[in-house]
Write a protein that holds these residues in place. Structure first.
Motif: not given
Lengths: 214, 214, 214, 214, 214, 214
Positions: F113-122, F144-163
């Motif tokens: 389970l991902l929570v974005v605390v800074q910036g934007t994440i695709c 956003m939730v990623f169900p167990q065992g499934l392929l997933h990714f995260q990419i910085n979606g903006g112009g500033i560092p994301a956390i």
């Protein structure tokens, strides 16, 4: 790009550190010499685990069916194949000579799934409470499931030796053969009779055959 | 401070909204008319649940022991007491008249814990594979545990009626009485004999007693 | 047929080998001296396990109710009765003298099932979030379930001592008595007051009674 | 190679057939209108599931802290965010204004993991039975775990508003605030007093504040 | 003794009542038309369950290996064989023609146990984090376990067609083939490249082969 | 009332005895030097556990993103934060510099389970079997939730560092980055190519970049 490997090395280190003492996340090959707990055996140190911990060759040859039931069960449970420890499944090989029988039994710890790979097998189970019987003759390639803890049996259903593989939903499903539980130990005959309605002569006869006492 | 209740009302609303459709978090009283799944019955709507869904009075009176085993099992499993649905435990009452016997049986779905509340009970179980017998005579207040899926029995061990309560680690542990599974259904005698080593005469005799056919 | 026992001996060996190091399949009697893990205590070696590991007599006598709550809880959790280790259930005895009270408490690790065996008990629990109260006076033989983790209480509801047995869906359900958690430790009074809305005088008074400090 | 796509199409069909009615293998987005069971909500048909079922934006804005506790809990449990149904975790946002307090509470259904993202938070929990208090002031980036079912609290530890996210090991962990369970319902004051040792005046005062009756 | 059957009938009724609506205790044959939940499909009414619900013949014939991988996976998961619903295991048949390959894949929901029944199979898996490779060539009768969720593959290791059966620790383990996940859908090539380090030409080439777009 | 403390002392003793060797009921702080089992690490003795065992400060500072992916994953799994052992959840910090990418990966042991605390994440994941892609650009506060065992990714979606912070439904969920599993070890290139359809040149190029051999 020649610096990338070292940069990656740093990144890999983070991950490696994570994995180095957290190998339970992937597997827990059983250390039969270590302490056991309710969830299974202790884990071998990942550093000494090799592919051979995940491979077992004991099911390649037929079990010895030169016995009164003309059948053999060769288990690959976590006690024989420690690579299964903690992974939630196991397997065994069934060899049924002509007229061979796997006597009525239960697996207290897991459900069973049979696949017939040679010959035909008549298999069945009995539901609890309602005592409904579900049985059928299975041919090569057929599969049948036996829900956890229910009495079931397998009998060679044809004129040639039959072979099957039975998978279980536990690395250590257990095996309780009813006739052995009743007649192959020191449970006093009087208790057997009171709790099964069997006649004294029948109980004493089978205790003699199966090596029971009392 | 007179504005506090309304302020709290706002705060409570947040929480109430959370609880209003998430009652599964607390309990899931079984709706015997709804669909069942592997985890149990569907849940009654929380709005219609009352304290009576969590209370069951069926164990207050003795079961009828005027039968051949001079014993009765009165279950409070999720099918009789739907308040247990999803909560991981259940209970039953044992009544054992003098000479009463709970025949050899298993619970495929759970471990059992017996507490004797009147009289004395001789109870035991048989381990799987090794077929070791563990049995003892229990007096009032003693407890004994029977691990999941293993054959066990209870017999009145004294001269007065005995009463016990047995708890289970499942809301629906099941109950498979070996003699009924063998002799109270239509499992062909030939299959019973092949899979238990019992004699034909013994099998036919008990099928007649227990209402079995074939 | 005189050769059968030896033939069977061969077959039994197969099974015995399987069972000899896989005893976790049947039970895991807790070794309180060994390492604990998240699933419970280490297992005693099956070879030294006896029937006495599965029997506990500590609930046979009343707990001492000569105390301010006129009640006693006598647990048979895996720490007192290691035979329960890994088996998913446990039990305790409740003794409630006239006016006796089991204070408001939770079991973090399991659901509870109460059976009244003497007297009458007024019992209740409070749902989470909605804060709904479910309570009722139970007579001998009645059972009531308390879902996991919810605040609940039991009070003697009649003019004679009451006795009950409470089963749990865990071998180690825990017991957190709210008043002791608030007032019988060194949690600073200021924190208690901020997090419960209680007055300073009330907190200090109960800390004095229950042996708390700070 | 131009025939490969069609050949693959055949192979993909096999897999697609497998997946088309077995979507529970990947996820089970909760259908809040369907029947609930002990394991959670029914699953939405995979065909109508979109990425928006897996994304929730409700935690982006601060909860309203204009209340007596100067704090707010904004849950994203399966009731608010059905994409979590069956996946074994959930989350909530904590907003603590200066002097804000999350009162003493438990989560009956899961453990909690707090990460502080703004300000400082003094957090603690109390162990069961031993009543040991574990508390510490956490700064931005610190995390603290609160084991399942144990009483715990969070208080703003600094001079600026604090924000945290709390994850849970269940999609529906529940939330039972002790003060609300005692004083915000119709639990008779006499029962509250008997089961908590609180004085009548204290109980009546807080029932008035929190909207309780009786 | 002629009255015994009727007396038993009474006793059986007690048990039958227990079983009549509690069939989940034994099994929960999936009703693919009913609602699904996180634990699986709804249960068919026990009254209409027959032995054929527990038997599946779909693995008896070879899968079609006339495709680019010269291999086929024929699943018997709960979606194809609903009798497995809720029982914690499933199975599939592997057919590997000469040069046949089961591409790199994972099962998100369960561990896998392979038994080779014809030919030889070179199989392996990759641990997480440490990225250690464990692979070996297996001959007829050998078994190998692939821990849950880890990337693994199987390749025909000899000159004749190979056949294997793979059991899983879940009735619905899922199957995610890495190449299909990357190239057989509409995941934009740019995202594939960014998240795998693959070159644009390689990604576009394989999307063309596997029917992907974007 | 001056005798109450001592009376209570007796009552507390009962409870304390219960808790003194049953601390697993509350928590099981991992002892990284003790034996591991399938359920996790052994427990530290409760007597030496302090609040610092439940607090971890390693996520307070940004991970080093000066690497090829311009990103870092800082885990707080049970191997880094033993207080989580046995509690069913864990967390990690994601730092994504501008253009940063968390490559395609899976967690074999838990849902995320991902929570974005800074910036934007695709972020996105791919379902098994159907290979459906679910992805979206998330802004601060979105989860956003990623169900167990499934392929997933995260990419910085903006112009500033994301956390972001990612929670898991396991204390040891594992992390398998597909590109590392394929190219950062000694898996022979021929096997990689056969099992992924990648070209030899592509495989050799990435093995060089990621430090693989063979």
């Amino acid at each position: 790009m020649e610096m990338m490997p070292t940069i990656f090395f740093f990144f890999l280190q983070l991950l490696f550190f994570s994995s180095s003492n957290a190998a339970v996340q992937d597997f827990c090959v059983g250390d039969l010499t270590g302490p056991e707990g309710p969830a299974g055996y202790s884990c071998k140190k990942p550093a000494i685990v090799t592919v051979d911990d995940f491979v077992f060759s004991g099911l390649g040859k037929a079990g010895n069916t030169s016995n009164i039931i003309r059948a053999a069960v060769t288990p690959a449970f976590s006690a024989q194949f420690p690579g299964l420890n903690g992974l939630g499944l196991s397997i065994a090989r069934l060899d049924l000579a002509v007229e061979g029988v796997i006597p009525l039994h239960t697996h207290p710890g897991g459900s069973e799934l049979l696949v017939v790979v040679q010959g035909t097998i008549c298999a069945g189970f009995i539901s609890s409470s309602a005592n409904t019987v579900y049985f059928k003759t299975l041919k090569k390639g057929d599969i049948m499931v036996f829900p956890q803890g229910l009495l079931h049996f397998q009998i060679n259903g044809g004129g040639i030796p039959a072979i099957g593989f039975v998978s279980f939903s536990s690395p250590s499903p257990g095996l309780q053969i009813t006739a052995f539980a009743l007649f192959a130990n020191n449970l006093p005959s009087e208790l057997v009779e009171k709790t099964t309605f069997l006649d004294d002569a029948q109980v004493k006869k089978l205790k003699a055959v199966l090596g029971g006492t009392g």
